[in-house]
Scaffold this motif. Structure first.
Motif, PDB file in Angstrom:
ATOM      1  N   ALA A 160       0.846  -1.199   0.000  1.00 50.82           N
ATOM      2  CA  ALA A 160       0.000   0.000   0.000  1.00 50.82           C
ATOM      3  C   ALA A 160       0.882   1.249   0.000  1.00 50.82           C
ATOM      4  CB  ALA A 160      -0.915  -0.004   1.221  1.00 50.82           C
ATOM      5  N   MET A 161       1.959   1.192   0.772  1.00 54.24           N
ATOM      6  CA  MET A 161       2.892   2.311   0.824  1.00 54.24           C
ATOM      7  C   MET A 161       3.553   2.510  -0.545  1.00 54.24           C
ATOM      8  SD  MET A 161       4.246   4.413   3.200  1.00 54.24           S
ATOM      9  CE  MET A 161       4.764   3.789   4.804  1.00 54.24           C
ATOM     10  N   TYR A 162       3.960   1.410  -1.169  1.00 57.15           N
ATOM     11  CA  TYR A 162       4.638   1.504  -2.464  1.00 57.15           C
ATOM     12  C   TYR A 162       3.722   2.134  -3.507  1.00 57.15           C
ATOM     13  CZ  TYR A 162       8.002  -1.856  -0.432  1.00 57.15           C
ATOM     14  OH  TYR A 162       8.918  -2.487   0.362  1.00 57.15           O
ATOM     15  N   LEU A 163       2.415   1.868  -3.391  1.00 56.05           N
ATOM     16  CA  LEU A 163       1.474   2.364  -4.388  1.00 56.05           C
ATOM     17  C   LEU A 163       1.272   3.880  -4.310  1.00 56.05           C
ATOM     18  CD1 LEU A 163      -1.122  -0.546  -4.443  1.00 56.05           C
ATOM     19  CD2 LEU A 163       0.491   0.089  -6.254  1.00 56.05           C
ATOM     20  N   GLU A 164       1.751   4.497  -3.218  1.00 53.75           N
ATOM     21  CA  GLU A 164       1.698   5.962  -3.136  1.00 53.75           C
ATOM     22  C   GLU A 164       2.569   6.606  -4.219  1.00 53.75           C
ATOM     23  OE1 GLU A 164      -0.294   8.013  -1.169  1.00 53.75           O
ATOM     24  OE2 GLU A 164      -1.223   6.045  -0.945  1.00 53.75           O
ATOM     25  N   ASP A 165       3.489   5.847  -4.756  1.00 57.28           N
ATOM     26  CA  ASP A 165       4.398   6.383  -5.781  1.00 57.28           C
ATOM     27  C   ASP A 165       3.988   5.967  -7.195  1.00 57.28           C
ATOM     28  OD1 ASP A 165       6.013   7.649  -3.909  1.00 57.28           O
ATOM     29  OD2 ASP A 165       7.201   5.836  -3.565  1.00 57.28           O
ATOM     30  N   ILE A 166       2.733   5.533  -7.326  1.00 53.83           N
ATOM     31  CA  ILE A 166       2.293   4.940  -8.594  1.00 53.83           C
ATOM     32  C   ILE A 166       2.427   5.893  -9.784  1.00 53.83           C
ATOM     33  CG2 ILE A 166      -0.150   5.520  -8.205  1.00 53.83           C
ATOM     34  CD1 ILE A 166      -0.754   2.682  -9.403  1.00 53.83           C
ATOM     35  N   TYR A 167       2.279   7.202  -9.542  1.00 53.21           N
ATOM     36  CA  TYR A 167       2.349   8.162 -10.662  1.00 53.21           C
ATOM     37  C   TYR A 167       3.754   8.754 -10.857  1.00 53.21           C
ATOM     38  CZ  TYR A 167      -2.681   8.013  -9.831  1.00 53.21           C
ATOM     39  OH  TYR A 167      -3.965   7.595  -9.627  1.00 53.21           O
ATOM     40  N   THR A 168       4.592   8.576  -9.884  1.00 54.67           N
ATOM     41  CA  THR A 168       5.902   9.236  -9.965  1.00 54.67           C
ATOM     42  C   THR A 168       7.012   8.315 -10.455  1.00 54.67           C
ATOM     43  OG1 THR A 168       6.164   8.761  -7.607  1.00 54.67           O
ATOM     44  CG2 THR A 168       5.476  11.004  -8.210  1.00 54.67           C
ATOM     45  N   ILE A 169       6.840   7.029 -10.224  1.00 56.31           N
ATOM     46  CA  ILE A 169       7.927   6.078 -10.460  1.00 56.31           C
ATOM     47  C   ILE A 169       8.343   5.975 -11.927  1.00 56.31           C
ATOM     48  CG2 ILE A 169       8.127   3.565 -10.672  1.00 56.31           C
ATOM     49  CD1 ILE A 169       7.453   3.391  -7.707  1.00 56.31           C
ATOM     50  N   ALA A 170       7.349   6.040 -12.830  1.00 55.74           N
ATOM     51  CA  ALA A 170       7.653   5.854 -14.252  1.00 55.74           C
ATOM     52  C   ALA A 170       8.654   6.904 -14.736  1.00 55.74           C
ATOM     53  CB  ALA A 170       6.379   5.926 -15.078  1.00 55.74           C
ATOM     54  N   THR A 171       8.537   8.111 -14.188  1.00 58.15           N
ATOM     55  CA  THR A 171       9.443   9.191 -14.571  1.00 58.15           C
ATOM     56  C   THR A 171      10.894   8.814 -14.292  1.00 58.15           C
ATOM     57  OG1 THR A 171       7.667  10.584 -13.727  1.00 58.15           O
ATOM     58  CG2 THR A 171       9.693  11.689 -14.386  1.00 58.15           C
ATOM     59  N   ASN A 172      11.132   8.213 -13.114  1.00 58.53           N
ATOM     60  CA  ASN A 172      12.494   7.796 -12.761  1.00 58.53           C
ATOM     61  C   ASN A 172      12.967   6.672 -13.677  1.00 58.53           C
ATOM     62  OD1 ASN A 172      11.005   8.709 -10.168  1.00 58.53           O
ATOM     63  ND2 ASN A 172      13.177   9.052  -9.744  1.00 58.53           N
ATOM     64  N   LEU A 173      12.066   5.720 -13.943  1.00 61.24           N
ATOM     65  CA  LEU A 173      12.466   4.597 -14.798  1.00 61.24           C
ATOM     66  C   LEU A 173      12.866   5.097 -16.184  1.00 61.24           C
ATOM     67  CD1 LEU A 173       9.768   1.978 -13.764  1.00 61.24           C
ATOM     68  CD2 LEU A 173      12.221   1.858 -13.274  1.00 61.24           C
ATOM     69  N   ALA A 174      12.163   6.158 -16.642  1.00 64.20           N
ATOM     70  CA  ALA A 174      12.459   6.703 -17.965  1.00 64.20           C
ATOM     71  C   ALA A 174      13.597   7.727 -17.922  1.00 64.20           C
ATOM     72  CB  ALA A 174      11.213   7.344 -18.554  1.00 64.20           C
ATOM     73  N   GLY A 175      13.966   8.179 -16.730  1.00 61.87           N
ATOM     74  CA  GLY A 175      15.042   9.171 -16.599  1.00 61.87           C
ATOM     75  C   GLY A 175      14.590  10.586 -16.926  1.00 61.87           C
ATOM     76  N   LEU A 176      13.269  10.797 -16.961  1.00 58.01           N
ATOM     77  CA  LEU A 176      12.721  12.102 -17.350  1.00 58.01           C
ATOM     78  C   LEU A 176      12.653  13.061 -16.166  1.00 58.01           C
ATOM     79  CD1 LEU A 176       9.772  10.726 -19.484  1.00 58.01           C
ATOM     80  CD2 LEU A 176      11.635  12.155 -20.378  1.00 58.01           C
ATOM     81  N   PRO A 177      12.569  14.363 -16.448  1.00 58.66           N
ATOM     82  CA  PRO A 177      12.357  15.322 -15.359  1.00 58.66           C
ATOM     83  C   PRO A 177      10.884  15.381 -14.976  1.00 58.66           C
ATOM     84  CG  PRO A 177      12.559  16.486 -17.444  1.00 58.66           C
ATOM     85  CD  PRO A 177      12.748  15.013 -17.759  1.00 58.66           C
ATOM     86  N   GLY A 178      10.645  15.581 -13.685  1.00 57.21           N
ATOM     87  CA  GLY A 178       9.263  15.684 -13.221  1.00 57.21           C
ATOM     88  C   GLY A 178       9.186  16.691 -12.093  1.00 57.21           C
ATOM     89  N   MET A 179       8.043  17.324 -11.939  1.00 59.97           N
ATOM     90  CA  MET A 179       7.894  18.220 -10.797  1.00 59.97           C
ATOM     91  C   MET A 179       6.500  18.165 -10.230  1.00 59.97           C
ATOM     92  SD  MET A 179       8.242  22.055 -12.465  1.00 59.97           S
ATOM     93  CE  MET A 179       8.104  22.883 -10.884  1.00 59.97           C
ATOM     94  N   SER A 180       6.363  18.672  -9.029  1.00 57.39           N
ATOM     95  CA  SER A 180       5.055  18.735  -8.391  1.00 57.39           C
ATOM     96  C   SER A 180       4.856  20.151  -7.875  1.00 57.39           C
ATOM     97  CB  SER A 180       4.972  17.738  -7.232  1.00 57.39           C
ATOM     98  OG  SER A 180       3.700  17.818  -6.605  1.00 57.39           O
ATOM     99  N   LEU A 181       3.645  20.681  -8.107  1.00 60.95           N
ATOM    100  CA  LEU A 181       3.357  22.010  -7.570  1.00 60.95           C
ATOM    101  C   LEU A 181       1.952  22.008  -6.980  1.00 60.95           C
ATOM    102  CD1 LEU A 181       2.546  24.455 -10.488  1.00 60.95           C
ATOM    103  CD2 LEU A 181       3.217  22.107 -10.885  1.00 60.95           C
ATOM    104  N   PRO A 182       1.714  22.869  -6.006  1.00 62.18           N
ATOM    105  CA  PRO A 182       0.422  22.845  -5.312  1.00 62.18           C
ATOM    106  C   PRO A 182      -0.697  23.322  -6.235  1.00 62.18           C
ATOM    107  CG  PRO A 182       2.044  24.197  -4.115  1.00 62.18           C
ATOM    108  CD  PRO A 182       2.622  23.896  -5.463  1.00 62.18           C
ATOM    109  N   CYS A 183      -1.845  22.602  -6.162  1.00 64.37           N
ATOM    110  CA  CYS A 183      -2.958  23.004  -7.041  1.00 64.37           C
ATOM    111  C   CYS A 183      -4.283  22.927  -6.289  1.00 64.37           C
ATOM    112  CB  CYS A 183      -2.991  22.156  -8.300  1.00 64.37           C
ATOM    113  SG  CYS A 183      -3.420  20.447  -7.993  1.00 64.37           S
ATOM    114  N   GLY A 184      -4.228  23.127  -4.971  1.00 65.99           N
ATOM    115  CA  GLY A 184      -5.481  23.123  -4.216  1.00 65.99           C
ATOM    116  C   GLY A 184      -5.447  22.160  -3.045  1.00 65.99           C
ATOM    117  N   PHE A 185      -6.634  21.863  -2.527  1.00 67.36           N
ATOM    118  CA  PHE A 185      -6.718  21.036  -1.325  1.00 67.36           C
ATOM    119  C   PHE A 185      -7.756  19.938  -1.491  1.00 67.36           C
ATOM    120  CE2 PHE A 185      -4.757  24.931  -0.061  1.00 67.36           C
ATOM    121  CZ  PHE A 185      -3.824  24.550   0.892  1.00 67.36           C
ATOM    122  N   ALA A 186      -7.480  18.814  -0.873  1.00 61.50           N
ATOM    123  CA  ALA A 186      -8.439  17.720  -0.809  1.00 61.50           C
ATOM    124  C   ALA A 186      -8.499  17.283   0.650  1.00 61.50           C
ATOM    125  CB  ALA A 186      -7.999  16.567  -1.696  1.00 61.50           C
TER     126      ALA A 186
END
Lengths: 483, 484
Positions: free
Chosen positions: B417-443
């Motif tokens: 369950a913990m590992y799945l928290e990275d489900i959207y970010t991991i592919a970027t590392n595998l591909a070696g691509l740049p990625g960023m995160s910025l705030p876009c509101g609240f949930a």
């Protein structure tokens, strides 16, 4: 039953680069422990390897000298195991894509025959440090000076059929790496180390027997002895109904026997995988061609040239070209004296004996090539005889000047004065009534042999300085006059 | 003064509104007063910081100050700092004081930045909640009962709590972006090889990449301009000239093609987060961008592939921690085997041991092809997905994390369950691509991160795209309530 021994060798050669294969630390031998190990060699956290281009150049030189394929895209892998002198917990080495692929090399045996040994591959890797088990009160000390020294591991096919062939192959490898100048080849310092895979089978069998690997053989002599004793052990074992197990064995030179290492060490799973800190190394054809163009003359080519240009026998040429330093020394003597055959005899005879006796390499020879050439020149112009030359050589070996100075100082100049020699001949004939009588009574074909006695006496009288050709001629004339 | 961004601090220092010593002292005091509740720092180097600040003030007075002269920052405790303990969040390195600086640390020193100390992190960067640290979990400034994400939880929380305007961090599978998302900060993982790994303690060498966490895209651009470099000490570092990442911030994004992968909005995504992301995409449309639905068909294989490759590399990278030369050594080892077993058994935490075991297994004889080799094949497919996508679009957007910050201890019993928290970010590392995160509101009253993935070495454009969003929104200016 007639048995056949099958041998393959894995030879580790330390490359004589200035710095280590993945760090800038020095590779010099003999420094205080851990003074030549930087943060990378100590595997400090966060440090990274950077390949040393010189190591690649050396490996390519070796590959070309072995007529081998060059790996245009070589990959480093991690070989994982724990040992205190392996700082990272893995050795960076090559497995699937080595820098040098299949090749072959010609070896020369003492009976004058030759044989081709195939190279399986050779790869680049880093050396480990050393564990020191003495002086630490039951603990071990670790010296990481050697950790990261570049090595090529040279793996042969199982093409050798006797200990002598294995030694000849190893000598050839030694010869090639020292010719190329990529290693000092010093076995006593571990610059060249060897593991031998040994198995036996009945002559005529196709299938290989189960092999044992003998580790860490550090001299030509031990390699020969270890292979012989291991092969015999396997033969005895099989003849007694036993089976050879595949294992690693250590050679004990004191007892002249091989011993099994613990099987646990053999059962290692090294979990190789490509090292993610290092990119594949791609070599262009141009890069390889430049190195090819810069290769020095190699032993085989030099040997052929010595035979052709100097009129030496195949055996002499081979002997003289095994070590580059010897070949260079010989060529200097030959050039300066103008007498290649005499030069060859002296280098392989008196000089080799001297170096052997004093346990010196030719680079540290007490008699320089120039001095030896000077000596040979004096033999050639009849200033001294070969016999006297040996005396002069011994004096030169003590560092007492060149041949002319020694001949002068010791008054060893050859006597070629006809009158003086005639007098000596007359004196000896006069004092040897019985021998003269025998000579006269002997059959003509026996007479030449009988002259030896008179020559010996005359030489003795002249303290060896009389010109032997002149003695022979004058003596024969005088004896024949008595018939 | 703690509300100032890096850009504002640079301006304030040059205009002599305040000195580096003043802002440094202010932040050090704030750390002392507040960090007890966040635990975002492992080591605070107050004296050294004040010395550096005084030196920076002198240079500022002389008028030849470098780019970030006098600006306070902090380094994730994964970056080696000469003379300052570098623990990597582990008992194993609790006593480790490196005799060298990481290239990243050196780059900031050269730029005149002032380091306040070393931030907390998951042990050896292995975690998504910052709960695996030997120095205790980091608390999310937005809700002290919740995690800040990981592994750069300390770096993210310190910025969110306004203890420091910017921090260095590292990202192997999302360790910059996911905590940035969970703490309402802006984090960027550059292209693999853009930032030197020399002196950054390795977790998974082919995936690890250093990057900044700050409050704005502009600050991230300022920091990346310092962090990025070519480096002969790191063979995998790209041999490219450095650039000024702030140069393109103000460019128009009219006509920008934003790829929206359908796979990132399926099952497992919190619906409120999904709504915030859709709102952000609408905002981009208003800024003149065009949305293009794309597919990254191998996305679902990213997590399993990652959890073979990363532990495999880690299993070897962590072999050097053997109690022989530095770091933790067990008491009175009976023999060599005992030294190894107990030093590593006692020095490493649970998650680290789990990954060493998984990695060793994946590499072992008989399993190598089925796991490691297969994972590498999957990695190539994932990379190809992105290469294909970037034929059609300029950037890719989606959620950074599927859930907002979760409660401390909530996912500890279930590693997957913990590992799945990275489900959207991991592919970027595998591909070696740049990625960023910025705030876009609240949930659920917790920050939501928008992830932007760019093409190789396209950081300047990503920062431009993020900056334009931040010019049109104020999510990045919201301060964590407890930080007031």
């Amino acid at each position: 039953m007639e048995w056949e021994v099958v041998i393959g060798l894995e030879v580790h050669v330390q490359l004589s680069t200035q710095s280590k294969i993945f760090s800038g630390a020095s590779t010099a031998f003999g420094a205080e422990p851990n003074t030549q190990a930087c943060a990378v060699d100590l595997a400090m956290p966060g440090t990274l390897p950077v390949p040393n281009e010189e190591a690649f150049r050396y490996a390519v030189m070796f590959g070309l000298a072995m007529n081998a394929e060059i790996g245009k895209r070589s990959v480093f892998e991690r070989k994982n195991y724990f040992y205190p002198d392996l700082p990272k917990g893995y050795q960076t080495t090559q497995l699937e894509k080595p820098i040098v692929g299949a090749g072959k090399v010609e070896i020369h045996l003492e009976d004058g025959s030759s044989k081709t040994v195939r190279l399986h591959h050779a790869h680049l890797e880093e050396d480990a440090g050393k564990s020191l088990h003495e002086d630490f009160h039951g603990m071990s000390g670790i010296d990481l000076n050697r950790a990261g020294t570049p090595l090529i591991e040279i793996v042969s096919e199982p093409d050798m059929r006797s200990a002598a062939e294995a030694v000849a192959y190893l000598k050839k490898i030694h010869s090639i790496v020292t010719y190329l100048g990529i290693s000092d080849g010093d076995m006593s310092q571990g610059s060249l180390r060897c593991d031998a895979n040994v198995s036996v089978r009945l002559k005529g069998e196709e299938e290989l027997g189960t092999r044992a690997e003998i580790k860490n053989l550090n001299s030509f002599r031990f390699i020969e002895k270890a292979i012989k004793v291991e092969a015999q052990r396997q033969i005895d074992l099989i003849e007694d109904g036993g089976k050879v197990v595949q294992e690693t064995r250590l050679y004990d030179s004191d007892k002249n026997e091989t011993r099994s290492m613990r099987s646990k060490e053999v059962a290692n799973d090294y979990r190789y995988f490509p090292c993610p800190d290092l990119l594949p190394v791609v070599l262009t054809d141009e890069y390889v061609d430049i190195i090819r163009g810069e290769l020095p003359e190699l032993p085989d080519a030099k040997c052929a040239r010595f035979e052709k240009d100097y009129g030496l026998s195949a055996y002499d040429a081979d002997q003289l070209t095994q070590e580059r330093a010897t070949a260079d020394y010989f060529e200097q003597v030959a050039a300066k004296s103008g007498e290649p055959k005499l030069a060859a005899n002296w280098v392989m005879g008196e000089l080799a004996a001297l170096l052997n006796r004093e346990e010196k390499s030719i680079a540290d020879s007490p008699v320089s090539a120039e001095h030896l050439a000077g000596l040979i020149a004096r033999i050639k112009d009849n200033t001294i005889s070969s016999k006297i030359a040996k005396q002069v050589f011994e004096v030169m070996a003590n560092g007492d000047g060149d041949a002319d100075a020694v001949i002068e100082a010791k008054g060893l100049k050859q006597v070629s004065d006809t009158g003086a020699i005639e007098k000596m001949v007359d004196d000896v004939i006069a004092a040897s009534g019985a021998q003269v009588e025998n000579y006269r009574n002997a059959a003509p074909d026996k007479r030449p042999k009988m002259m030896g006695y008179f020559v010996g006496q005359i030489m003795k009288a002249s303290k060896g300085q009389a010109n032997p050709q002149m003695i022979n001629k004058i003596l024969k004339d005088k004896l024949d006059a008595l018939l | 003064m703690h509300q100032l961004t890096i850009a504002e601090i640079i301006r304030g220092l040059r205009e002599k509104q305040f000195s580096s010593v003043e802002i440094t002292s202010h932040l050090l005091e704030r750390i002392q007063q507040l960090d007890g509740q966040y635990n975002s720092f492992i080591t605070v180097t107050g004296e050294q910081a004040l010395r550096e600040a005084a030196a920076a003030d002198a240079r500022l007075a002389e008028g030849n100050a470098p780019a970030m002269c006098g600006v306070p920052i902090a380094h994730k405790d994964i970056f080696c700092t000469n003379g300052v303990r570098t623990s990597c969040g582990s008992k194993m390195l609790d006593n480790f004081v490196p005799p060298y600086d990481a290239t990243v640390v050196d780059n900031f020193l050269q730029a005149g930045a002032v380091s306040l100390g070393k931030t907390n992190m998951d042990e050896f960067a292995m975690g998504s909640s910052n709960e695996s640290s030997y120095y205790g979990p980091v608390k999310n400034p937005w809700d002290l009962e919740r995690v800040p994400g990981g592994s750069s939880g300390g770096s993210a929380a310190a910025v969110a709590a306004q203890l420091v305007p910017g921090t260095t961090a590292s990202d192997t599978g999302g360790s910059i972006r996911q905590p940035a998302a969970l703490t309402g900060t802006t984090g960027l993982k550059p292209t693999y090889g853009r930032v030197s790994r020399w002196g950054m303690i390795a977790f998974a060498s082919s995936l690890d990449q250093g990057g900044p966490i700050a409050r704005t895209a502009e600050d991230a651009a300022l920091m990346l301009s310092v962090m990025a470099s070519s480096d002969k000490k790191d063979s995998t570092c790209l041999d490219r000239p450095t650039q000024d990442y702030t140069a393109n911030l103000k460019d128009s994004i009219q006509g920008l093609k934003i790829g929206v992968p359908k796979e990132y909005f399926g099952e497992g995504l919190d619906s409120e987060i999904g709504a915030r992301i859709q709102e952000a995409l609408r905002a981009y449309e208003k800024l003149g961008a065009e949305l293009v639905e794309i597919s990254l068909p191998h996305s679902k294989l990213a997590v399993p592939a990652y959890y073979v490759i990363a532990p495999a590399e880690a299993s070897a990278n962590l072999s050097r921690f053997d109690g022989v030369r530095y770091g933790y050594r067990c008491e009175n080892p009976a023999d060599l085997r005992d030294l190894y077993m107990r030093s590593r058994g006692e020095g490493f935490g649970e998650e680290v041991k789990r990954r060493i075991l998984v990695g060793s297994y994946a590499l072992s004889a008989g399993y190598y092809d089925a796991y490691y080799n297969k994972a590498q094949q999957v990695r190539r497919l994932i990379k190809q997905d992105f290469v294909d996508a970037f034929q059609k679009v300029d950037v890719i957007m989606g959620p950074t994390a599927p859930n907002p910050a979760f409660k401390l201890g909530e996912k500890n019993a279930d590693p997957v369950a913990m590992y799945l928290e990275d489900i959207y970010t991991i592919a970027t590392n595998l591909a070696g691509l740049p990625g960023m995160s910025l705030p876009c509101g609240f949930a659920h009253n917790l920050p939501v991160g928008l992830q932007i993935t760019g093409n190789y070495l396209d950081e300047a454009r990503m920062l431009n795209v993020a900056h334009q969003f931040q010019q049109a929104s104020d999510w990045h200016t919201k301060a964590a309530p407890v930080a007031e």
